[in-house]
Design a protein around this motif. Structure first.
Motif, PDB file in Angstrom:
ATOM      1  N   TYR A   6      39.730  18.701 -31.965  1.00  0.00           N
ATOM      2  CA  TYR A   6      38.834  17.537 -32.018  1.00  0.00           C
ATOM      3  C   TYR A   6      37.974  17.505 -30.754  1.00  0.00           C
ATOM      4  O   TYR A   6      38.414  17.962 -29.688  1.00  0.00           O
ATOM      5  CB  TYR A   6      39.645  16.237 -32.101  1.00  0.00           C
ATOM      6  CG  TYR A   6      40.358  16.074 -33.431  1.00  0.00           C
ATOM      7  CD1 TYR A   6      39.693  15.562 -34.545  1.00  0.00           C
ATOM      8  CD2 TYR A   6      41.687  16.457 -33.576  1.00  0.00           C
ATOM      9  CE1 TYR A   6      40.338  15.418 -35.763  1.00  0.00           C
ATOM     10  CE2 TYR A   6      42.344  16.333 -34.801  1.00  0.00           C
ATOM     11  CZ  TYR A   6      41.659  15.813 -35.890  1.00  0.00           C
ATOM     12  OH  TYR A   6      42.286  15.692 -37.093  1.00  0.00           O
ATOM     13  N   LEU A  24      38.548   7.895 -37.831  1.00  0.00           N
ATOM     14  CA  LEU A  24      37.465   8.897 -37.785  1.00  0.00           C
ATOM     15  C   LEU A  24      36.709   9.025 -39.106  1.00  0.00           C
ATOM     16  O   LEU A  24      35.603   9.552 -39.145  1.00  0.00           O
ATOM     17  CB  LEU A  24      38.045  10.292 -37.460  1.00  0.00           C
ATOM     18  CG  LEU A  24      38.783  10.467 -36.135  1.00  0.00           C
ATOM     19  CD1 LEU A  24      39.433  11.848 -36.093  1.00  0.00           C
ATOM     20  CD2 LEU A  24      37.805  10.325 -34.980  1.00  0.00           C
ATOM     21  N   GLU A  32      36.099  12.290 -30.293  1.00  0.00           N
ATOM     22  CA  GLU A  32      37.103  12.023 -31.340  1.00  0.00           C
ATOM     23  C   GLU A  32      38.487  11.858 -30.721  1.00  0.00           C
ATOM     24  O   GLU A  32      39.266  10.981 -31.121  1.00  0.00           O
ATOM     25  CB  GLU A  32      37.138  13.193 -32.336  1.00  0.00           C
ATOM     26  CG  GLU A  32      35.877  13.340 -33.154  1.00  0.00           C
ATOM     27  CD  GLU A  32      35.783  14.701 -33.834  1.00  0.00           C
ATOM     28  OE1 GLU A  32      35.221  14.767 -34.928  1.00  0.00           O
ATOM     29  OE2 GLU A  32      36.253  15.710 -33.265  1.00  0.00           O
TER      30      GLU A  32
END
Ligand code: GLU
Length: 383
Positions: free
Chosen positions: A339, A359, A343
Protein backbone atom coordinates in the motif's frame (compact mmCIF):
# COMPACT_ATOMS: atom_id res chain seq x y z
CA UNK A 1 28.05 -34.35 -10.96
CA UNK A 2 28.88 -33.00 -7.51
CA UNK A 3 26.46 -33.01 -4.61
CA UNK A 4 25.65 -29.28 -4.81
CA UNK A 5 24.83 -29.56 -8.49
CA UNK A 6 22.59 -32.56 -8.11
CA UNK A 7 20.75 -30.97 -5.19
CA UNK A 8 20.22 -27.82 -7.29
CA UNK A 9 18.03 -30.11 -9.40
CA UNK A 10 16.49 -32.40 -6.81
CA UNK A 11 15.69 -29.72 -4.27
CA UNK A 12 14.19 -27.28 -6.78
CA UNK A 13 10.70 -26.51 -5.50
CA UNK A 14 9.75 -23.81 -7.98
CA UNK A 15 10.71 -24.45 -11.58
CA UNK A 16 10.37 -22.27 -14.68
CA UNK A 17 10.41 -24.25 -17.95
CA UNK A 18 11.05 -22.38 -21.18
CA UNK A 19 10.46 -23.92 -24.59
CA UNK A 20 11.52 -22.28 -27.82
CA UNK A 21 9.57 -21.62 -31.00
CA UNK A 22 11.22 -24.23 -33.18
CA UNK A 23 10.39 -27.00 -30.70
CA UNK A 24 6.85 -25.78 -30.03
CA UNK A 25 6.00 -25.37 -33.69
CA UNK A 26 7.98 -28.25 -35.12
CA UNK A 27 10.38 -25.94 -36.98
CA UNK A 28 7.54 -23.66 -38.00
CA UNK A 29 5.39 -26.45 -39.46
CA UNK A 30 2.63 -25.91 -36.91
CA UNK A 31 2.02 -26.47 -33.21
CA UNK A 32 3.46 -29.81 -32.18
CA UNK A 33 0.57 -31.25 -30.18
CA UNK A 34 2.46 -34.41 -29.25
CA UNK A 35 5.50 -32.53 -27.92
CA UNK A 36 3.40 -30.01 -25.99
CA UNK A 37 1.31 -32.87 -24.60
CA UNK A 38 4.48 -34.60 -23.50
CA UNK A 39 5.83 -31.56 -21.64
CA UNK A 40 2.44 -31.04 -20.00
CA UNK A 41 2.39 -34.65 -18.86
CA UNK A 42 5.77 -34.10 -17.24
CA UNK A 43 4.66 -30.82 -15.68
CA UNK A 44 1.81 -32.72 -14.07
CA UNK A 45 4.26 -35.27 -12.71
CA UNK A 46 6.30 -32.43 -11.19
CA UNK A 47 3.22 -30.80 -9.65
CA UNK A 48 2.16 -34.16 -8.19
CA UNK A 49 5.63 -34.37 -6.71
CA UNK A 50 4.98 -31.10 -4.84
CA UNK A 51 6.81 -28.76 -7.21
CA UNK A 52 5.45 -25.52 -8.56
CA UNK A 53 5.87 -24.99 -12.28
CA UNK A 54 5.68 -22.05 -14.63
CA UNK A 55 5.78 -22.48 -18.39
CA UNK A 56 7.32 -19.84 -20.63
CA UNK A 57 6.46 -20.72 -24.19
CA UNK A 58 7.44 -19.11 -27.47
CA UNK A 59 5.83 -19.94 -30.74
CA UNK A 60 3.18 -17.25 -31.18
CA UNK A 61 4.80 -15.60 -34.18
CA UNK A 62 5.80 -18.88 -35.81
CA UNK A 63 2.29 -20.30 -35.36
CA UNK A 64 0.69 -17.05 -36.51
CA UNK A 65 2.77 -17.11 -39.70
CA UNK A 66 1.64 -20.64 -40.36
CA UNK A 67 -2.01 -19.73 -39.80
CA UNK A 68 -1.72 -16.70 -42.04
CA UNK A 69 0.02 -18.72 -44.73
CA UNK A 70 3.24 -16.70 -44.58
CA UNK A 71 6.36 -18.63 -45.58
CA UNK A 72 8.87 -15.98 -44.59
CA UNK A 73 9.08 -13.99 -41.41
CA UNK A 74 7.80 -10.46 -42.10
CA UNK A 75 10.02 -7.45 -41.46
CA UNK A 76 7.23 -5.03 -40.61
CA UNK A 77 6.76 -4.82 -36.87
CA UNK A 78 2.98 -4.54 -37.17
CA UNK A 79 2.88 -7.70 -39.26
CA UNK A 80 4.94 -9.56 -36.66
CA UNK A 81 2.58 -8.26 -34.01
CA UNK A 82 -0.43 -9.40 -36.01
CA UNK A 83 1.13 -12.83 -36.45
CA UNK A 84 1.79 -13.03 -32.71
CA UNK A 85 -1.84 -12.15 -31.96
CA UNK A 86 -3.09 -14.86 -34.32
CA UNK A 87 -0.60 -17.48 -33.12
CA UNK A 88 -1.07 -16.79 -29.42
CA UNK A 89 -4.68 -18.00 -29.73
CA UNK A 90 -3.49 -21.39 -30.89
CA UNK A 91 -0.72 -21.52 -28.35
CA UNK A 92 -3.01 -20.78 -25.41
CA UNK A 93 -5.62 -23.21 -26.66
CA UNK A 94 -3.08 -25.99 -27.06
CA UNK A 95 -1.62 -25.56 -23.55
CA UNK A 96 -5.10 -25.29 -22.07
CA UNK A 97 -6.11 -28.57 -23.69
CA UNK A 98 -2.95 -30.47 -22.91
CA UNK A 99 -2.73 -29.28 -19.30
CA UNK A 100 -6.39 -30.10 -18.77
CA UNK A 101 -5.82 -33.60 -20.16
CA UNK A 102 -3.28 -33.92 -17.36
CA UNK A 103 -5.72 -32.54 -14.78
CA UNK A 104 -3.97 -29.21 -14.44
CA UNK A 105 -5.51 -25.76 -14.63
CA UNK A 106 -3.81 -23.21 -16.85
CA UNK A 107 -3.64 -19.43 -17.04
CA UNK A 108 -2.30 -17.23 -19.80
CA UNK A 109 0.00 -14.40 -18.73
CA UNK A 110 1.41 -12.05 -21.35
CA UNK A 111 4.14 -9.80 -20.03
CA UNK A 112 6.13 -6.89 -21.37
CA UNK A 113 9.37 -5.37 -20.28
CA UNK A 114 7.44 -2.44 -18.81
CA UNK A 115 5.54 -4.83 -16.56
CA UNK A 116 8.78 -5.96 -15.01
CA UNK A 117 10.53 -2.60 -14.89
CA UNK A 118 7.72 -0.70 -13.17
CA UNK A 119 7.67 -1.55 -9.50
CA UNK A 120 3.94 -1.50 -9.07
CA UNK A 121 3.32 -3.68 -12.10
CA UNK A 122 6.19 -5.94 -11.05
CA UNK A 123 4.49 -6.46 -7.74
CA UNK A 124 1.14 -7.09 -9.41
CA UNK A 125 2.62 -9.62 -11.81
CA UNK A 126 4.46 -11.27 -8.96
CA UNK A 127 1.49 -11.59 -6.68
CA UNK A 128 -0.71 -12.88 -9.51
CA UNK A 129 1.83 -15.53 -10.45
CA UNK A 130 2.38 -16.58 -6.85
CA UNK A 131 -1.39 -16.81 -6.37
CA UNK A 132 -1.71 -18.99 -9.46
CA UNK A 133 1.03 -21.25 -8.12
CA UNK A 134 -0.68 -21.47 -4.75
CA UNK A 135 -3.86 -22.48 -6.56
CA UNK A 136 -1.99 -25.22 -8.38
CA UNK A 137 -2.63 -23.58 -11.75
CA UNK A 138 0.17 -23.54 -14.33
CA UNK A 139 0.89 -20.05 -15.67
CA UNK A 140 1.73 -20.16 -19.39
CA UNK A 141 3.73 -17.05 -20.16
CA UNK A 142 4.81 -15.33 -23.35
CA UNK A 143 5.89 -11.84 -24.19
CA UNK A 144 2.96 -9.62 -25.09
CA UNK A 145 4.37 -9.19 -28.60
CA UNK A 146 1.33 -7.36 -29.90
CA UNK A 147 1.88 -4.22 -27.85
CA UNK A 148 5.64 -3.86 -27.78
CA UNK A 149 8.01 -2.57 -30.40
CA UNK A 150 11.65 -3.49 -30.84
CA UNK A 151 13.05 -0.85 -28.52
CA UNK A 152 11.01 -1.93 -25.53
CA UNK A 153 10.85 -5.65 -26.17
CA UNK A 154 12.41 -8.20 -23.87
CA UNK A 155 13.08 -9.66 -27.30
CA UNK A 156 13.67 -13.32 -26.70
CA UNK A 157 12.00 -15.77 -24.41
CA UNK A 158 15.26 -17.04 -22.89
CA UNK A 159 15.62 -13.63 -21.29
CA UNK A 160 11.91 -13.57 -20.47
CA UNK A 161 12.30 -16.97 -18.80
CA UNK A 162 15.11 -15.58 -16.65
CA UNK A 163 13.09 -12.49 -15.74
CA UNK A 164 10.20 -14.72 -14.74
CA UNK A 165 12.59 -16.86 -12.67
CA UNK A 166 13.68 -13.63 -10.93
CA UNK A 167 10.09 -12.51 -10.54
CA UNK A 168 8.82 -15.65 -8.81
CA UNK A 169 12.19 -16.47 -7.24
CA UNK A 170 12.38 -19.83 -8.89
CA UNK A 171 14.98 -22.36 -7.83
CA UNK A 172 15.54 -23.64 -11.33
CA UNK A 173 15.14 -22.46 -14.91
CA UNK A 174 15.01 -25.23 -17.51
CA UNK A 175 15.53 -24.02 -21.08
CA UNK A 176 14.43 -26.68 -23.55
CA UNK A 177 15.88 -26.22 -26.98
CA UNK A 178 16.75 -28.03 -30.21
CA UNK A 179 20.33 -28.61 -29.06
CA UNK A 180 21.61 -30.89 -26.33
CA UNK A 181 23.30 -28.10 -24.43
CA UNK A 182 26.51 -26.08 -24.58
CA UNK A 183 29.74 -27.13 -26.28
CA UNK A 184 33.10 -25.48 -25.71
CA UNK A 185 33.03 -24.51 -29.40
CA UNK A 186 30.78 -25.13 -32.40
CA UNK A 187 31.04 -28.92 -32.88
CA UNK A 188 30.18 -28.58 -36.58
CA UNK A 189 33.31 -26.54 -37.14
CA UNK A 190 35.68 -27.54 -34.39
CA UNK A 191 36.34 -31.27 -33.88
CA UNK A 192 38.00 -30.60 -30.54
CA UNK A 193 34.73 -29.18 -29.13
CA UNK A 194 33.54 -30.94 -25.99
CA UNK A 195 30.20 -30.91 -24.21
CA UNK A 196 29.88 -28.75 -21.09
CA UNK A 197 28.02 -30.77 -18.46
CA UNK A 198 28.29 -28.26 -15.69
CA UNK A 199 29.64 -24.79 -15.10
CA UNK A 200 29.12 -21.75 -12.93
CA UNK A 201 26.34 -19.48 -14.19
CA UNK A 202 27.86 -16.13 -15.05
CA UNK A 203 31.33 -17.53 -15.84
CA UNK A 204 32.59 -15.18 -18.60
CA UNK A 205 34.23 -18.07 -20.47
CA UNK A 206 30.78 -19.45 -21.28
CA UNK A 207 29.91 -16.40 -23.35
CA UNK A 208 32.93 -16.99 -25.57
CA UNK A 209 31.97 -20.65 -26.00
CA UNK A 210 28.39 -19.84 -26.95
CA UNK A 211 29.22 -17.47 -29.81
CA UNK A 212 26.34 -15.71 -31.61
CA UNK A 213 23.45 -16.68 -33.88
CA UNK A 214 19.98 -18.08 -33.34
CA UNK A 215 17.81 -20.18 -35.63
CA UNK A 216 15.56 -18.64 -38.25
CA UNK A 217 12.48 -19.72 -36.30
CA UNK A 218 13.12 -18.45 -32.79
CA UNK A 219 14.97 -15.46 -31.46
CA UNK A 220 17.57 -16.76 -29.06
CA UNK A 221 20.83 -18.55 -29.80
CA UNK A 222 23.07 -20.25 -27.25
CA UNK A 223 24.45 -16.88 -26.16
CA UNK A 224 21.03 -15.63 -25.04
CA UNK A 225 20.68 -18.82 -22.99
CA UNK A 226 24.03 -18.26 -21.32
CA UNK A 227 23.09 -14.68 -20.53
CA UNK A 228 19.67 -15.81 -19.31
CA UNK A 229 21.40 -18.25 -16.93
CA UNK A 230 23.52 -15.39 -15.60
CA UNK A 231 20.42 -13.28 -15.05
CA UNK A 232 18.50 -16.13 -13.40
CA UNK A 233 21.46 -16.71 -11.08
CA UNK A 234 21.02 -13.12 -9.89
CA UNK A 235 18.04 -14.28 -7.86
CA UNK A 236 19.60 -17.60 -6.94
CA UNK A 237 18.15 -19.82 -9.72
CA UNK A 238 20.33 -22.38 -11.48
CA UNK A 239 19.70 -23.04 -15.16
CA UNK A 240 19.68 -26.19 -17.27
CA UNK A 241 19.90 -26.05 -21.06
CA UNK A 242 18.63 -29.34 -22.47
CA UNK A 243 17.25 -30.94 -25.61
CA UNK A 244 13.47 -30.58 -25.70
CA UNK A 245 12.94 -34.01 -27.22
CA UNK A 246 15.00 -35.85 -24.65
CA UNK A 247 12.58 -38.44 -23.25
CA UNK A 248 11.26 -37.49 -19.83
CA UNK A 249 13.79 -34.64 -19.56
CA UNK A 250 11.84 -32.58 -17.02
CA UNK A 251 11.07 -35.47 -14.70
CA UNK A 252 14.59 -36.86 -14.89
CA UNK A 253 16.14 -33.46 -14.24
CA UNK A 254 13.92 -32.92 -11.22
CA UNK A 255 15.10 -36.31 -9.99
CA UNK A 256 18.68 -35.03 -10.07
CA UNK A 257 19.78 -36.71 -13.29
CA UNK A 258 22.39 -34.73 -15.22
CA UNK A 259 20.92 -33.98 -18.64
CA UNK A 260 22.14 -31.16 -20.83
CA UNK A 261 24.25 -28.33 -19.44
CA UNK A 262 23.73 -27.28 -15.84
CA UNK A 263 24.74 -23.72 -14.98
CA UNK A 264 24.79 -23.49 -11.24
CA UNK A 265 23.91 -20.27 -9.41
CA UNK A 266 26.51 -19.36 -6.84
CA UNK A 267 24.38 -17.21 -4.59
CA UNK A 268 21.70 -18.54 -2.30
CA UNK A 269 18.18 -17.34 -2.99
CA UNK A 270 17.82 -15.38 0.22
CA UNK A 271 21.22 -13.79 -0.09
CA UNK A 272 20.44 -12.88 -3.69
CA UNK A 273 17.19 -11.25 -2.71
CA UNK A 274 18.80 -9.22 0.04
CA UNK A 275 21.49 -8.13 -2.36
CA UNK A 276 18.86 -7.17 -4.91
CA UNK A 277 16.96 -5.08 -2.41
CA UNK A 278 20.15 -3.45 -1.18
CA UNK A 279 21.50 -2.75 -4.67
CA UNK A 280 18.49 -1.85 -6.71
CA UNK A 281 15.99 -0.25 -4.53
CA UNK A 282 16.07 2.98 -2.69
CA UNK A 283 14.11 3.08 0.49
CA UNK A 284 11.22 5.46 0.24
CA UNK A 285 9.84 5.39 3.73
CA UNK A 286 9.29 3.36 6.84
CA UNK A 287 6.64 2.04 9.15
CA UNK A 288 6.94 1.55 12.87
CA UNK A 289 5.43 -1.54 14.41
CA UNK A 290 4.37 -2.62 17.88
CA UNK A 291 6.15 -5.30 19.89
CA UNK A 292 3.79 -8.08 18.78
CA UNK A 293 4.32 -7.35 15.09
CA UNK A 294 8.08 -7.04 15.62
CA UNK A 295 8.17 -10.56 17.06
CA UNK A 296 6.05 -11.93 14.23
CA UNK A 297 8.24 -10.36 11.54
CA UNK A 298 11.65 -10.85 13.13
CA UNK A 299 11.30 -14.16 14.96
CA UNK A 300 8.44 -16.00 13.31
CA UNK A 301 9.00 -15.17 9.64
CA UNK A 302 5.49 -13.73 9.29
CA UNK A 303 4.16 -10.96 7.07
CA UNK A 304 3.59 -7.48 8.43
CA UNK A 305 -0.10 -6.70 8.85
CA UNK A 306 -1.36 -3.10 9.07
CA UNK A 307 -2.92 -3.83 12.46
CA UNK A 308 0.59 -4.11 13.92
CA UNK A 309 1.77 -0.75 12.58
CA UNK A 310 1.91 2.26 14.86
CA UNK A 311 3.03 4.97 12.41
CA UNK A 312 3.99 5.61 8.80
CA UNK A 313 6.92 7.82 7.74
CA UNK A 314 7.75 9.24 4.34
CA UNK A 315 6.03 9.27 1.02
CA UNK A 316 6.00 5.99 -0.88
CA UNK A 317 3.98 4.17 -3.50
CA UNK A 318 2.79 0.59 -3.75
CA UNK A 319 5.80 -1.49 -4.76
CA UNK A 320 8.39 0.79 -3.13
CA UNK A 321 10.81 -0.57 -0.60
CA UNK A 322 10.18 0.51 2.96
CA UNK A 323 11.90 -0.14 6.24
CA UNK A 324 10.08 -1.83 9.09
CA UNK A 325 11.23 -0.39 12.41
CA UNK A 326 10.51 -1.41 15.96
CA UNK A 327 9.16 0.99 18.56
CA UNK A 328 12.71 2.18 19.35
CA UNK A 329 13.30 3.01 15.69
CA UNK A 330 15.65 0.10 15.00
CA UNK A 331 15.28 -1.38 11.53
CA UNK A 332 14.04 -4.97 11.63
CA UNK A 333 13.46 -5.64 7.99
CA UNK A 334 12.81 -4.09 4.65
CA UNK A 335 10.37 -5.08 2.01
CA UNK A 336 8.01 -4.10 -0.77
CA UNK A 337 4.96 -2.14 0.35
CA UNK A 338 1.56 -3.36 -0.79
CA UNK A 339 0.00 0.00 0.00
CA UNK A 340 1.14 3.59 -0.58
CA UNK A 341 2.03 5.78 2.38
CA UNK A 342 -1.31 7.60 2.11
CA UNK A 343 -3.24 4.32 2.17
CA UNK A 344 -0.99 2.91 4.90
CA UNK A 345 -1.85 5.88 7.14
CA UNK A 346 -5.53 5.13 6.66
CA UNK A 347 -5.29 1.42 7.50
CA UNK A 348 -2.62 1.69 10.21
CA UNK A 349 -3.79 -0.22 13.32
CA UNK A 350 -6.81 -1.62 11.45
CA UNK A 351 -7.73 -5.25 10.77
CA UNK A 352 -8.06 -6.24 7.11
CA UNK A 353 -11.83 -6.60 7.53
CA UNK A 354 -11.97 -2.79 7.74
CA UNK A 355 -9.79 -1.99 4.69
CA UNK A 356 -12.69 -2.05 2.29
CA UNK A 357 -14.70 0.48 4.31
CA UNK A 358 -11.68 2.79 4.66
CA UNK A 359 -10.10 2.50 1.21
CA UNK A 360 -12.96 1.27 -0.94
CA UNK A 361 -10.99 -1.86 -1.91
CA UNK A 362 -8.57 -4.45 -0.52
CA UNK A 363 -5.26 -5.00 -2.32
CA UNK A 364 -3.82 -7.55 0.07
CA UNK A 365 -4.32 -8.23 3.78
CA UNK A 366 -0.59 -7.62 4.42
CA UNK A 367 1.32 -4.35 4.39
CA UNK A 368 4.48 -6.27 3.43
CA UNK A 369 4.12 -9.93 2.49
CA UNK A 370 6.74 -12.21 3.97
CA UNK A 371 7.76 -13.30 0.46
CA UNK A 372 8.74 -9.69 -0.26
CA UNK A 373 10.55 -9.07 3.00
CA UNK A 374 14.14 -9.51 4.12
CA UNK A 375 15.30 -9.23 7.69
CA UNK A 376 17.93 -6.60 8.25
CA UNK A 377 21.16 -8.07 9.50
CA UNK A 378 22.56 -6.88 12.82
CA UNK A 379 25.46 -5.16 11.07
CA UNK A 380 23.09 -3.14 8.97
CA UNK A 381 20.98 -2.20 11.96
CA UNK A 382 23.98 -0.85 13.81
CA UNK A 383 25.34 1.36 11.03
N1 GLU B 1 7.58 -14.19 -28.13
C1 GLU B 1 7.90 -14.75 -29.41
C2 GLU B 1 6.81 -15.71 -29.87
O1 GLU B 1 6.11 -16.28 -29.08
C3 GLU B 1 9.16 -15.56 -29.45
C4 GLU B 1 10.42 -14.99 -28.96
C5 GLU B 1 11.50 -16.08 -29.01
O2 GLU B 1 11.52 -16.89 -29.94
O3 GLU B 1 12.32 -16.14 -28.10
O4 GLU B 1 6.64 -15.95 -31.02
Amino acid sequence: MNVAASSALRDARRIVVKVGSSLVTNEGRGLDAAAIGEWCRQLAALVNDGREVVMVSSGAIAEGMKRLGWATRPREVNELQAAAAVGQMGLAQMYETKLRENKLGSAQVLLTHADLADRERYLNARSTLLTLLRLGVVPVINENDTVVNDEIKVGDNDTLGALVANLVEADLLIILTDQHGLYTADPRRDPSATFVHEARAGDPQLEAMAGGAGSSIGKGGMITKILAAKRAAGSGASTVIAWGREPDALVRLAGGEPIGTLLVAQTQKMQARKQWMADHLQMRGAVRVDAGAAIKVRDEGKSLLPIGMTSVDGDFARGDVIAIRDSAGLELARGLANYSSAEARMICRKPSSEFEAVLGYVAEPEMVHRDNLVLTSRALAET
